[in-house]
Enzyme design. Structure first.
Site, mmCIF file in Angstrom:
data_model
loop_
_atom_site.group_PDB
_atom_site.id
_atom_site.type_symbol
_atom_site.label_atom_id
_atom_site.label_comp_id
_atom_site.label_asym_id
_atom_site.label_seq_id
_atom_site.Cartn_x
_atom_site.Cartn_y
_atom_site.Cartn_z
ATOM 1 N N ASP A 275 0.866 -1.170 0.000
ATOM 2 C CA ASP A 275 0.000 0.000 0.000
ATOM 3 C C ASP A 275 0.909 1.228 0.000
ATOM 4 O OD1 ASP A 275 -2.271 1.606 0.037
ATOM 5 O OD2 ASP A 275 -3.299 0.329 1.470
ATOM 6 N N TRP A 276 0.322 2.388 -0.119
ATOM 7 C CA TRP A 276 1.074 3.632 -0.327
ATOM 8 C C TRP A 276 2.108 3.835 0.798
ATOM 9 C CZ3 TRP A 276 -0.236 7.651 -4.072
ATOM 10 C CH2 TRP A 276 0.522 8.806 -3.957
#
Length: 739
Positions: A275-276
């Site tokens: 994820d980011w």
């Protein structure tokens, strides 16, 4: 003996040479053989869009970028792709990703709303529309479906989930994968699905985003992993790590999740993306001392692509030079990335063909409207709905009546409010000549604390025969990082509802929100309540059809609605405990001066009892349905046999309507305490008024099992109960025995 061994060896070599290598794998082999280490690491790097900046163009030309997200201009996408396939040394195409969660331009209900339809075809249709629209601008990868089992409505991302049940999330997640990816990933209208967040994100403590989770392995495997396994079985092309730690190990550095389970047990050969910035965030979790250590843990855990963390591109090469990472690990990782690009057909068709007609097609709008119709749940109706002509004037009030942006819900980055049809607009356009429509919002937005407009809305209500109160929460109040500790209607909406009730006019409350809300008092004041979640582009026409009887409500709750926040977590598949609730005495009934032990000492809250406001699976209709007694094909079955349960459902009302028939099971005695009910199937059936249909469900040992502490899954012999019922609290059980 030696001659025999040589002969066997030759035969083995001949056999291997005769086995034809998968053509995609052969292409990957050939490409990997040409790649430098820097080019391999570049494939593992995902950046957010920066337009046609010189820096971005140069990085692509140098082979330092494998994927770009958040770029939606088709001309920019094609320009960047041209640099990758024509100017970089090995001509490897980029893959462009975007959070296309429940629509690109044509927005469908939020996933929690789609799950309320209990119709997986609705979710598949929505994902197919999203894929067609997004792929027209060059987006070939979406970060959906989210299949996190979510049992805490305080958590903002419950809006993005399909609710509290593993089976429900598995069925809807698989449907969305199929919709996004179509019949073939290589079709230019298909986009790669991404099952997220792996894993246990929905169990975040206190309902706070990114928060820690503590999940015993048997619970992880029984509750939180089945939807992900269903996504693998459905062919999901990619997975995404979750932000949270599980039992102290963050997902982006979790070998057990990503290698042992996802790769080794489930044989997933797709691509796993962080994820980011979640690999870099291993430092903040406190399990890595710096970026280099975070990069090491991420690659060891099997995370293929670093989303906006810059740790792979910055540190992998030095880790290899220091002997801390084997280049074979990198080859394995890059193989997964290249496999995705080959399967998407990007090497053959790297460019998007701009299509200005791809958005808002009539069939897409029709599908979005039908999804919004099926997603609405009728919670209460004192014989006021549908409005079929008995009223001459209608007051339309409330902050959500004409809020085009807000009805989209969370994760609608590319939605265009000008294309949304609000409830007020739909009602005015469709019924403005038949009724006197009096519109007065009262509050300008859901959190509005200015009471000035409420008096005007109440005055409008007094002039009308019936009031439609559109309440709820703005889209920004749910979704990622938008968690709430107080689940009441925000702003002055509760006071607004009380003032409307005081007029003596019947009030139909329509709630548009991203989560369950604690609206018990408002429900009591209303004559009817429709819970519509955030319904998307066509929410207005859908609600108009439901309110005026062109459509009949058929939604059922995909998540338990608490009476108050203090009950959370509250979900239907709870354990019985050694002292299940009984002899409930609420706080207002306790005599003064009574001794401590006089209340029975069972499991309930003094101020809430033991029941939620509405249970999982609950929902009313304008029609009524009767269920016959359930019959079983046998009272005893062997482990290799199938049990059939059936009952006849009859539409006893005046409306043709759909009913969601639900199938639950309970293991009465087992080596581990089991839930009081578990959903094992459902069927949404259409019945004309007076019509009957027999609904059947089958179950065998594979559906009756559970995970044990030795990490094995099997069903234990013994007595079970089954229900075929309207919701998770109704119906009479039948018993059978598994030998």
């Amino acid at each position: 003996m030696m001659r025999r061994n040589i002969l066997l060896l030759l035969m083995a070599v001949l056999l291997v040479s005769c086995v034809k290598k998968d053509p995609v794998e052969a292409k990957i082999d050939a490409l990997l053989a040409q790649m430098t280490l820097d080019e391999k690491i570049g494939q593992m790097n995902q950046l957010t869009g920066m337009g046609l900046s010189d820096d971005m163009k140069q990085q692509i030309k140098d082979g330092k970028v494998g994927s770009i997200l958040n770029e939606v201009d088709v001309n920019i996408i094609n320009n960047l792709q041209r640099i990758a396939v024509e100017e970089s040394r090995l001509h490897i195409p980029l893959i462009f990703g975007r959070d296309v969660i429940h629509g690109y331009k044509t927005i469908f209900p939020i996933p929690l709303g789609q799950a309320a339809s209990w119709n997986p075809a609705t979710a598949e249709a929505g994902a197919r529309v999203a894929a067609r629209e997004a792929s027209s601008v060059g987006i070939r990868w979406t970060f959906a479906p989210m299949v996190d089992v979510s049992r805490d409505p305080r958590w903002g991302r419950i809006a993005e989930s399909c609710g509290e049940d593993p089976y429900m999330n598995a069925v809807f997640g698989a449907a969305m994968v199929k919709g996004f990816q179509g019949d073939s990933l290589s079709n230019t209208t298909s986009i790669a699905a991404c099952a997220k967040h792996f894993a246990g994100y929905g169990a975040s403590e206190s309902g706070k985003d990114y928060n820690t989770t503590w999940i015993p392995d048997v619970q992880l495997r029984d509750v939180y992993l089945p939807p992900f396994k269903a996504a693998v079985d459905a062919g999901a092309a990619t997975f995404m790590c979750s932000f949270n730690d599980i039992n102290g190990v963050p997902s982006s550095g979790n070998k057990y999740l990503n290698r042992d389970i996802l790769r080794d047990e489930w044989k997933f050969d797709g691509m796993l993306v962080s994820d980011w910035g979640s690999i870099d965030q291993l430092i903040l979790h406190g399990v890595s001392e710096n970026q280099k250590d975070a990069a090491l843990k991420g690659i060891e855990a099997g995370v293929d692509m670093d989303m906006m963390g810059f740790v792979y591109i910055s540190h992998i090469k030095s880790l290899i030079e220091e002997g801390k990472v084997k280049e074979s690990f990198i080859d394995e990782t890059v193989r997964n990335i290249l496999r995705l690009k080959f399967r998407l057909g990007l090497f053959d068709h790297p460019y998007a063909t701009p299509d200005t007609t791809a958005f808002y097609k009539p069939e897409a709008l029709a599908a979005a409207k039908e999804a919004a119709v099926e997603s609405a749940v009728l919670l209460k109706n004192n014989d006021i709905l549908p409005l079929v002509g008995q009223y001459k004037s209608i007051a339309v009030v409330g902050p959500m009546a004409d809020a085009a942006l807000e009805q989209f819900g969370t994760w609608s980055f590319d939605a265009e409010p000008a294309h949304a049809i609000t409830p007020l607009k739909a009602i005015t356009d469709m019924y403005g000549k038949q009724y006197n429509i009096i519109a007065e919002p009262g509050l300008t937005f859901s959190r509005d604390s200015n009471a000035t407009g409420i008096a005007k809305a109440v005055a409008a209500a007094r002039k009308a025969d019936v009031v439609l109160f559109f309440a709820g929460e703005e889209a920004i109040l749910s979704g990622e990082a938008h968690c709430r500790a107080d689940l009441d209607l925000p702003g002055l909406q509760n006071q607004f509802m009380s003032a409307l009730k005081a007029t003596g006019k019947p009030v139909v409350m329509v709630v548009m929100a991203g989560r369950p809300l604690t609206i018990e008092n408002q429900i009591k004041d209303a004559s009817a309540v429709l819970f519509a979640f955030h319904g998307g582009t066509m929410a207005g026409p859908a609600l108009a059809d439901l309110i005026f009887g062109k459509a009949v409500p058929s939604g059922k709750l995909p998540v338990t609605f608490p009476r108050m926040v203090g009950q959370i977590p509250v979900y239907y598949a709870h354990k019985n405990t050694g002292r299940p609730a009984s002899n409930i005495v609420t706080i207002d009934k306790i005599p003064v001066g009574v001794f401590q032990t006089s209340l029975g000492n069972t499991s309930f809250h003094l101020d809430a009892g033991d029941k939620p406001m509405y249970p999982f699976g609950y929902g009313l209709s304008y029609s009524t349905f009767e269920y016959s007694k359930v019959t079983l094909s046998a009272k005893t079955i062997e482990k290799n046999q199938t049990l059939t349960a059936e009952c006849t459902v009859t539409n006893t009302g005046k409306y043709d309507a759909k009913e969601v028939v639900q199938f639950y099971v309970r293991d009465l005695v087992a080596s581990l305490a089991r839930p009081v009910r578990e959903l094992k199937g459902f069927d949404k059936v259409f019945l004309k008024a007076g019509e009957s249909k027999t609904v059947k469900f089958e179950i065998d040992a594979s559906n009756l099992g559970f995970w044990h502490q030795d990490k094995t899954y099997y069903a234990e012999p013994g007595e079970f109960q089954v229900w075929i019922s309207k919701d998770s609290q109704s119906g009479e059980p039948l018993n059978f025995v598994l030998k």
